[in-house]
Design a protein around this motif. Structure first.
Motif, mmCIF file in Angstrom:
data_model
loop_
_atom_site.group_PDB
_atom_site.id
_atom_site.type_symbol
_atom_site.label_atom_id
_atom_site.label_comp_id
_atom_site.label_asym_id
_atom_site.label_seq_id
_atom_site.Cartn_x
_atom_site.Cartn_y
_atom_site.Cartn_z
ATOM 1 N N VAL A 1 0.863 -1.179 0.000
ATOM 2 C CA VAL A 1 0.000 0.000 0.000
ATOM 3 C C VAL A 1 0.901 1.231 0.000
ATOM 4 C CG1 VAL A 1 -1.748 1.312 1.264
ATOM 5 C CG2 VAL A 1 -1.874 -1.185 1.183
ATOM 6 N N THR A 2 0.788 2.022 -1.058
ATOM 7 C CA THR A 2 1.660 3.192 -1.192
ATOM 8 C C THR A 2 1.054 4.447 -0.580
ATOM 9 O OG1 THR A 2 0.729 3.643 -3.389
ATOM 10 C CG2 THR A 2 2.738 2.296 -3.282
ATOM 11 N N GLU A 3 -0.276 4.572 -0.641
ATOM 12 C CA GLU A 3 -0.931 5.784 -0.152
ATOM 13 C C GLU A 3 -2.354 5.468 0.283
ATOM 14 O OE1 GLU A 3 -0.264 9.476 -2.731
ATOM 15 O OE2 GLU A 3 0.014 7.814 -4.140
ATOM 16 N N VAL A 4 -2.858 6.262 1.196
ATOM 17 C CA VAL A 4 -4.294 6.283 1.528
ATOM 18 C C VAL A 4 -4.702 7.750 1.564
ATOM 19 C CG1 VAL A 4 -6.092 5.668 3.165
ATOM 20 C CG2 VAL A 4 -4.081 4.187 2.921
ATOM 21 N N GLY A 5 -5.747 8.085 0.826
ATOM 22 C CA GLY A 5 -6.176 9.475 0.773
ATOM 23 C C GLY A 5 -7.675 9.594 0.631
ATOM 24 N N SER A 6 -8.149 10.814 0.786
ATOM 25 C CA SER A 6 -9.580 11.065 0.632
ATOM 26 C C SER A 6 -9.782 12.307 -0.222
ATOM 27 C CB SER A 6 -10.255 11.256 1.996
ATOM 28 O OG SER A 6 -9.731 12.394 2.672
ATOM 29 N N TYR A 7 -10.973 12.377 -0.823
ATOM 30 C CA TYR A 7 -11.399 13.570 -1.563
ATOM 31 C C TYR A 7 -12.893 13.716 -1.310
ATOM 32 C CZ TYR A 7 -11.472 17.180 -5.155
ATOM 33 O OH TYR A 7 -11.589 18.394 -5.819
ATOM 34 N N GLY A 8 -13.257 14.742 -0.552
ATOM 35 C CA GLY A 8 -14.670 14.865 -0.190
ATOM 36 C C GLY A 8 -15.112 13.634 0.589
ATOM 37 N N LYS A 9 -16.118 12.938 0.079
ATOM 38 C CA LYS A 9 -16.637 11.752 0.742
ATOM 39 C C LYS A 9 -16.084 10.461 0.142
ATOM 40 C CE LYS A 9 -20.986 14.176 1.719
ATOM 41 N NZ LYS A 9 -22.462 14.129 1.635
ATOM 42 N N HIS A 10 -15.078 10.576 -0.700
ATOM 43 C CA HIS A 10 -14.490 9.423 -1.371
ATOM 44 C C HIS A 10 -13.150 9.071 -0.740
ATOM 45 C CE1 HIS A 10 -17.333 9.734 -4.848
ATOM 46 N NE2 HIS A 10 -17.366 10.984 -4.409
ATOM 47 N N LEU A 11 -12.892 7.763 -0.590
ATOM 48 C CA LEU A 11 -11.651 7.304 0.030
ATOM 49 C C LEU A 11 -10.916 6.385 -0.936
ATOM 50 C CD1 LEU A 11 -11.232 6.302 3.709
ATOM 51 C CD2 LEU A 11 -10.194 4.889 1.937
ATOM 52 N N PHE A 12 -9.577 6.529 -0.984
ATOM 53 C CA PHE A 12 -8.758 5.762 -1.919
ATOM 54 C C PHE A 12 -7.604 5.094 -1.176
ATOM 55 C CE2 PHE A 12 -10.664 9.263 -4.240
ATOM 56 C CZ PHE A 12 -11.192 8.647 -5.358
ATOM 57 N N ILE A 13 -7.466 3.785 -1.401
ATOM 58 C CA ILE A 13 -6.323 3.016 -0.913
ATOM 59 C C ILE A 13 -5.544 2.586 -2.149
ATOM 60 C CG2 ILE A 13 -5.575 0.987 0.390
ATOM 61 C CD1 ILE A 13 -8.354 1.107 1.800
ATOM 62 N N ARG A 14 -4.281 3.026 -2.243
ATOM 63 C CA ARG A 14 -3.531 2.854 -3.484
ATOM 64 C C ARG A 14 -2.344 1.914 -3.306
ATOM 65 N NH1 ARG A 14 -4.043 8.713 -2.732
ATOM 66 N NH2 ARG A 14 -5.810 9.463 -3.977
ATOM 67 N N THR A 15 -2.155 1.063 -4.319
ATOM 68 C CA THR A 15 -0.923 0.300 -4.464
ATOM 69 C C THR A 15 -0.266 0.765 -5.758
ATOM 70 O OG1 THR A 15 -1.771 -1.548 -5.808
ATOM 71 C CG2 THR A 15 -2.149 -1.664 -3.422
ATOM 72 N N ASP A 16 0.845 0.171 -6.109
ATOM 73 C CA ASP A 16 1.485 0.544 -7.373
ATOM 74 C C ASP A 16 0.598 0.221 -8.558
ATOM 75 O OD1 ASP A 16 3.797 1.625 -6.331
ATOM 76 O OD2 ASP A 16 4.842 -0.306 -6.277
ATOM 77 N N ARG A 17 -0.241 -0.811 -8.430
ATOM 78 C CA ARG A 17 -1.033 -1.289 -9.574
ATOM 79 C C ARG A 17 -2.417 -0.668 -9.648
ATOM 80 N NH1 ARG A 17 -2.017 -7.236 -9.837
ATOM 81 N NH2 ARG A 17 -2.112 -7.185 -7.548
ATOM 82 N N VAL A 18 -3.078 -0.533 -8.493
ATOM 83 C CA VAL A 18 -4.494 -0.163 -8.508
ATOM 84 C C VAL A 18 -4.807 0.862 -7.440
ATOM 85 C CG1 VAL A 18 -5.181 -2.438 -9.383
ATOM 86 C CG2 VAL A 18 -5.181 -1.999 -6.905
ATOM 87 N N SER A 19 -5.995 1.428 -7.580
ATOM 88 C CA SER A 19 -6.570 2.288 -6.548
ATOM 89 C C SER A 19 -7.903 1.664 -6.129
ATOM 90 C CB SER A 19 -6.797 3.702 -7.083
ATOM 91 O OG SER A 19 -7.388 4.528 -6.092
ATOM 92 N N ILE A 20 -8.046 1.408 -4.845
ATOM 93 C CA ILE A 20 -9.298 0.872 -4.308
ATOM 94 C C ILE A 20 -10.125 2.070 -3.851
ATOM 95 C CG2 ILE A 20 -10.359 -0.653 -2.620
ATOM 96 C CD1 ILE A 20 -7.523 -1.965 -2.361
ATOM 97 N N HIS A 21 -11.233 2.278 -4.526
ATOM 98 C CA HIS A 21 -12.104 3.415 -4.227
ATOM 99 C C HIS A 21 -13.302 2.924 -3.429
ATOM 100 C CE1 HIS A 21 -15.748 5.836 -5.709
ATOM 101 N NE2 HIS A 21 -15.177 6.557 -4.769
ATOM 102 N N THR A 22 -13.575 3.577 -2.291
ATOM 103 C CA THR A 22 -14.765 3.240 -1.516
ATOM 104 C C THR A 22 -15.523 4.504 -1.144
ATOM 105 O OG1 THR A 22 -13.628 3.278 0.643
ATOM 106 C CG2 THR A 22 -13.666 1.186 -0.553
ATOM 107 N N HIS A 23 -16.825 4.338 -1.003
ATOM 108 C CA HIS A 23 -17.706 5.412 -0.564
ATOM 109 C C HIS A 23 -18.597 4.829 0.516
ATOM 110 C CE1 HIS A 23 -20.614 8.670 -0.520
ATOM 111 N NE2 HIS A 23 -19.936 9.334 -1.432
ATOM 112 N N LEU A 24 -18.737 5.527 1.634
ATOM 113 C CA LEU A 24 -19.485 4.990 2.765
ATOM 114 C C LEU A 24 -20.992 5.003 2.550
ATOM 115 C CD1 LEU A 24 -17.499 6.621 5.718
ATOM 116 C CD2 LEU A 24 -17.111 4.417 4.605
#
Length: 259
Positions: free
Chosen positions: A43-66
């Motif tokens: 896991v390279t990064e974890v970030g948020s934008y507004g109500k959206h959350l992103f967990i990132r690896t080198d390959r993909v971004s896992i996007h979740t919304h509550l």
């Protein structure tokens, strides 16, 4: 519905548990992504934008919304979960921690190059490092006859405000939520208030509402009973619940617009 401050703090917790660490388990309990396996990815990064959350690896971004009921919780490996396992939609684990997303409203696995497609339509992030007050004001001003209580809830104008903070912002600025955007006496000050309120809620919790949820309780400025009213689009296709649209205000401190 959880608002920007909740998602921001969730990202902080997940960052502490996951960032820079190798995944030893990934369990996507969503049919579309049931076969996705990220074991061995860092896991390279974890970030948020507004109500959206992103967990990132080198390959993909896992996007979740509550959405309405979702929550992220972090457990030490072997620790008993505090919500029913059947409600878990995503589990990401390292040697030390398990991050579990319960009742998540949305789960997506995107190539890193496509992450932007999720947020391109959104306004400036109130809690982001590149907060742009002028752009938020410009977007709000595009529809001058729209009630400010609806405009603040529209994530295309500025990202992160939900039902709680639109009530609070209007109360603090002494603006009735039905006031058209174009009639706000000092729109830049209202935008700045939104930034201040969300920032304080994110960095100095807990936030104690001054208006939200205080129906029939005295206004803390003048003593008049706080009221709650529905404020929705005149559109039969509108599917927002009445509970979600209810907005709280003081009828004396926030006089109703006359036109």
């Amino acid at each position: 519905m959880p608002e920007g401050d909740t998602v921001f703090r969730a990202a902080e917790r997940l960052r502490t548990a996951l960032a820079g660490k190798t995944l030893t388990r990934s369990d996507f309990r969503v049919p579309r992504y049931a076969t996705v396996d990220l074991v061995g990815d860092v896991v390279t990064e974890v970030g948020s934008y507004g109500k959206h959350l992103f967990i990132r690896t080198d390959r993909v971004s896992i996007h979740t919304h509550l959405k309405m009921e979702g929550v992220w919780r972090v457990f030490h490996r072997g620790q008993r979960w505090t919500k029913p396992p059947v409600t878990a939609r995503l589990v990401l684990a390292t040697d030390e921690f398990e991050a579990v997303g319960f009742e998540l409203g949305k789960v997506q696995v995107l190539p890193r190059t496509e992450e932007h497609t999720v947020i391109d339509h959104l306004g400036p992030d109130l809690l982001g490092p590149n907060w742009d007050a002028a752009e938020a004001q410009r977007r709000l001003s595009e529809y001058p006859r729209r009630p400010i209580g609806l405009a603040l809830l529209d994530q295309r104008n500025l990202a992160g405000i939900g039902n709680i903070y639109r009530s609070e912002i209007c109360f603090l600025r002494r603006v009735h939520p039905a006031t058209p955007v174009g009639d706000i006496p000092d729109l830049p000050a209202l935008v700045d208030e939104a930034h201040r309120v969300l920032g304080k809620a994110a960095h100095q919790p807990p936030w104690r509402p001054l208006a939200y949820g205080r129906t029939r309780r005295p206004c803390q400025r003048c003593g008049t009973a706080i009221v709650s009213r529905l404020l929705g689009e005149d559109d039969p296709a509108d599917r927002i619940t009445q509970r979600e649209r209810g907005i709280y205000f003081c009828p004396r401190c926030q006089p109703e617009p006359t036109n």
